[in-house]
Design an enzyme around this catalytic site. Structure first.
Site, PDB file in Angstrom:
ATOM      1  N   PHE A 138       0.852  -1.186   0.000  1.00 36.16           N
ATOM      2  CA  PHE A 138       0.000   0.000   0.000  1.00 36.16           C
ATOM      3  C   PHE A 138       0.886   1.232   0.000  1.00 36.16           C
ATOM      4  O   PHE A 138       1.772   1.367   0.844  1.00 36.16           O
ATOM      5  CB  PHE A 138      -0.940   0.040   1.212  1.00 36.16           C
ATOM      6  CG  PHE A 138      -1.878   1.216   1.154  1.00 36.16           C
ATOM      7  CD1 PHE A 138      -3.044   1.164   0.405  1.00 36.16           C
ATOM      8  CD2 PHE A 138      -1.567   2.398   1.819  1.00 36.16           C
ATOM      9  CE1 PHE A 138      -3.887   2.269   0.320  1.00 36.16           C
ATOM     10  CE2 PHE A 138      -2.398   3.504   1.739  1.00 36.16           C
ATOM     11  CZ  PHE A 138      -3.560   3.438   0.979  1.00 36.16           C
ATOM     12  N   ASP A 223       9.233   2.520   1.520  1.00 26.77           N
ATOM     13  CA  ASP A 223       8.073   3.285   1.974  1.00 26.77           C
ATOM     14  C   ASP A 223       7.953   3.067   3.476  1.00 26.77           C
ATOM     15  O   ASP A 223       7.485   2.026   3.920  1.00 26.77           O
ATOM     16  CB  ASP A 223       6.803   2.836   1.240  1.00 26.77           C
ATOM     17  CG  ASP A 223       5.582   3.638   1.690  1.00 26.77           C
ATOM     18  OD1 ASP A 223       5.655   4.319   2.735  1.00 26.77           O
ATOM     19  OD2 ASP A 223       4.551   3.563   0.997  1.00 26.77           O
ATOM     20  N   LYS A 252       2.621   9.782   8.246  1.00 32.29           N
ATOM     21  CA  LYS A 252       1.919   9.294   9.442  1.00 32.29           C
ATOM     22  C   LYS A 252       2.468   9.866  10.759  1.00 32.29           C
ATOM     23  O   LYS A 252       2.107  10.965  11.127  1.00 32.29           O
ATOM     24  CB  LYS A 252       1.881   7.766   9.432  1.00 32.29           C
ATOM     25  CG  LYS A 252       0.968   7.252   8.300  1.00 32.29           C
ATOM     26  CD  LYS A 252       0.325   5.903   8.563  1.00 32.29           C
ATOM     27  CE  LYS A 252      -0.863   5.676   7.651  1.00 32.29           C
ATOM     28  NZ  LYS A 252      -0.542   4.978   6.412  1.00 32.29           N
TER      29      LYS A 252
HETATM   30  C1  LIG Z   1      -0.806   5.276   4.968  1.00 29.24           C
HETATM   31  C2  LIG Z   1       0.242   4.898   4.005  1.00 29.24           C
HETATM   32  C3  LIG Z   1       0.458   5.636   2.818  1.00 29.24           C
HETATM   33  C4  LIG Z   1      -0.439   6.783   2.404  1.00 29.24           C
HETATM   34  O1  LIG Z   1      -0.383   7.836   3.284  1.00 29.24           O
HETATM   35  P1  LIG Z   1      -1.515   9.004   3.168  1.00 29.24           P
HETATM   36  O2  LIG Z   1      -1.034  10.023   4.141  1.00 29.24           O
HETATM   37  O3  LIG Z   1      -2.806   8.375   3.524  1.00 29.24           O
HETATM   38  O4  LIG Z   1      -1.490   9.492   1.769  1.00 29.24           O
HETATM   39  C5  LIG Z   1       1.506   5.270   2.014  1.00 29.24           C
HETATM   40  N1  LIG Z   1       2.301   4.235   2.329  1.00 29.24           N
HETATM   41  C6  LIG Z   1       2.126   3.510   3.445  1.00 29.24           C
HETATM   42  C7  LIG Z   1       3.065   2.391   3.753  1.00 29.24           C
HETATM   43  C8  LIG Z   1       1.083   3.797   4.310  1.00 29.24           C
HETATM   44  O5  LIG Z   1       0.876   3.057   5.405  1.00 29.24           O
END
Ligand SMILES: *Cc1c(COP(=O)(O)O)cnc(C)c1O
Length: 403
Positions: A138, A223, A252
């Protein structure tokens, strides 16, 4: 107004893209949040791994209030002190040398995508535009980040996706070797697949991925939007991954609840995005950066990383015991690291009813990967608070019929 009457209005004025729990939260303190009717919940999800230092932490509240009263936004046409200080602090705390600020995780990933392609372009390698990411990953919901996300349910009806992206199974080095080559700009992965169901990657796999990227001349990007900023017991997950990626995405937890995203890169990538090639109006604004600096101050003041290791080990042990306990009929396995942990629910258990039953007993959790009950509490959570939540989870997962 009560929960019900506010939700009735919401249902007339919001788009229908979310399906929130039927509670309207109004205030919070530490790991507790309170709804408009005065009912208090134990928050073990922290707004999806965001509220790192807990709700209304006095250091964070004061920093935001003071900065708001001083200077909130100037754009990137000027320097501002909090942004410079934040980049300097992050470079001290990580193995990345250079930082770019934006406003969310998706934006950070989007920035990585553009940086990867442009890096090779700047070096005259214009054919190197391919990107490889993982199945069940994700990376966010904007078109680039969505295209990198390896879950077809999120792609449905949104096509065509950004081209040149391939997805391979996470943890399978042979599958990766089969697609990485002279056209690959970068490989992107999460050290722990968060939304994918708390799937933890192995250092031996990361080492092989790093070697493969080096051989092929591709960049390796992590990520760390969910795993970064102390969440897994190190400041970044890359510390236990055993490898040094070329770049990472953060968001986050970084602002402790204030919207902020970032990418960090190693020095060799400093010129990958020449002036004019990438920008955001809000990114690196003094208010968001002051919030992030306050979060880092709390990390130091409260020895938060050591705390996460301690309570994370405790939580992991308790969840493993729960999964092994024959009376806990709805739990099949436990996995995760630090304060990003999950219980895999049993095959015929309905995850939504488990979540609702736990919530009705006053504890907030989230689901990941469809059937994993995710614990991502504020990093300041105490063992006593975890015990309180675990007692409720154990009760619910032991019920013959969940209600
Ligand atoms: C939550 C998340 C995103 C997206 O972040 P947003 O602030 O919702 O755009 C991208 N990568 C990972 C691994 C995430 O957990």
């Amino acid at each position: 107004m009560d929960n019900h009457s506010i939700i009735e209005i919401a249902n007339r004025v919001f788009l229908a893209n979310y399906r929130p729990a039927p509670i309207v939260l109004e205030s919070g303190k530490g790991c507790r949040v309170t709804d408009v009717e005065g009912r208090t919940y134990l928050d073990l999800c922290a707004g999806i791994a965001v509220v790192a230092v807990g709700h209304a932490h006095p250091v964070l509240v004061k920093a935001i209030a003071e900065q708001a009263g001083q200077l909130m936004h100037v754009s990137n046409l000027f320097y501002n002190r909090p942004a410079v200080q934040l980049a300097a602090e992050l470079s001290e705390r990580t193995a990345y040398d250079r930082f770019y600020f934006c406003n969310s995780g998706a934006e950070a990933v989007e920035s990585l995508l553009k940086l990867a392609r442009r890096y090779h372009f700047e070096r005259g390698d214009t054919a190197r535009t391919g990107l490889v990411s993982m199945q069940h990953s994700f990376h966010g919901r904007s078109m680039g980040a969505l295209s990198l996300t390896g879950q077809s349910k999120y792609h449905e009806g949104m096509g065509p996706m950004v081209g040149g992206i391939e997805h391979v199974p996470f943890g399978d080095i042979d599958a990766l070797r089969a697609v990485v080559g002279s056209q690959t700009a970068a490989v992107l992965l999460e050290p722990i697949q968060g939304e994918g169901g708390i799937v933890v990657g192995e250092p031996s796999y990361f080492a092989a991925v790093r070697a493969l990227c080096d051989e092929a001349g591709a960049l390796l990007m992590f990520d760390e939007v969910q795993t970064g900023i102390g969440r897994t017991g190190t400041f970044l997950a890359q510390e236990w991954s055993g490898v040094q990626p070329d770049a990472c995405a953060l968001a986050k937890g970084i602002g402790g609840g204030f919207p902020l995203g970032a990418i960090g890169v190693v020095e060799t990538l400093v010129d990958a995005l020449p002036p004019g090639t990438h920008a955001t109006t809000y990114g690196g604004n003094p208010l968001a950066c002051a919030a992030a600096l306050a979060v880092l101050k709390v990390f130091d003041d409260e020895d938060l990383i050591e705390h996460v290791v301690r309570v994370g080990d405790y939580l992991g042990g308790r969840l493993a015991a729960l999964a092994d306990d024959d009376t806990v009929i709805h739990a099949s396995a436990a996995r995760g690291r630090g304060l990003l942990q999950g219980i895999v629910l049993a095959q015929d258990t309905d995850p939504a009813s488990v979540l609702a039953a736990i919530r009705q007993r006053g504890v907030l959790l989230t689901l990941a990967g469809g059937n994993v009950l995710r614990f991502s509490p504020p990093l300041v959570v105490t063992q006593a608070e975890l015990d309180e939540g675990l007692a409720v989870v154990k009760d619910v997962l032991s019920m013959e019929r969940i209600q």
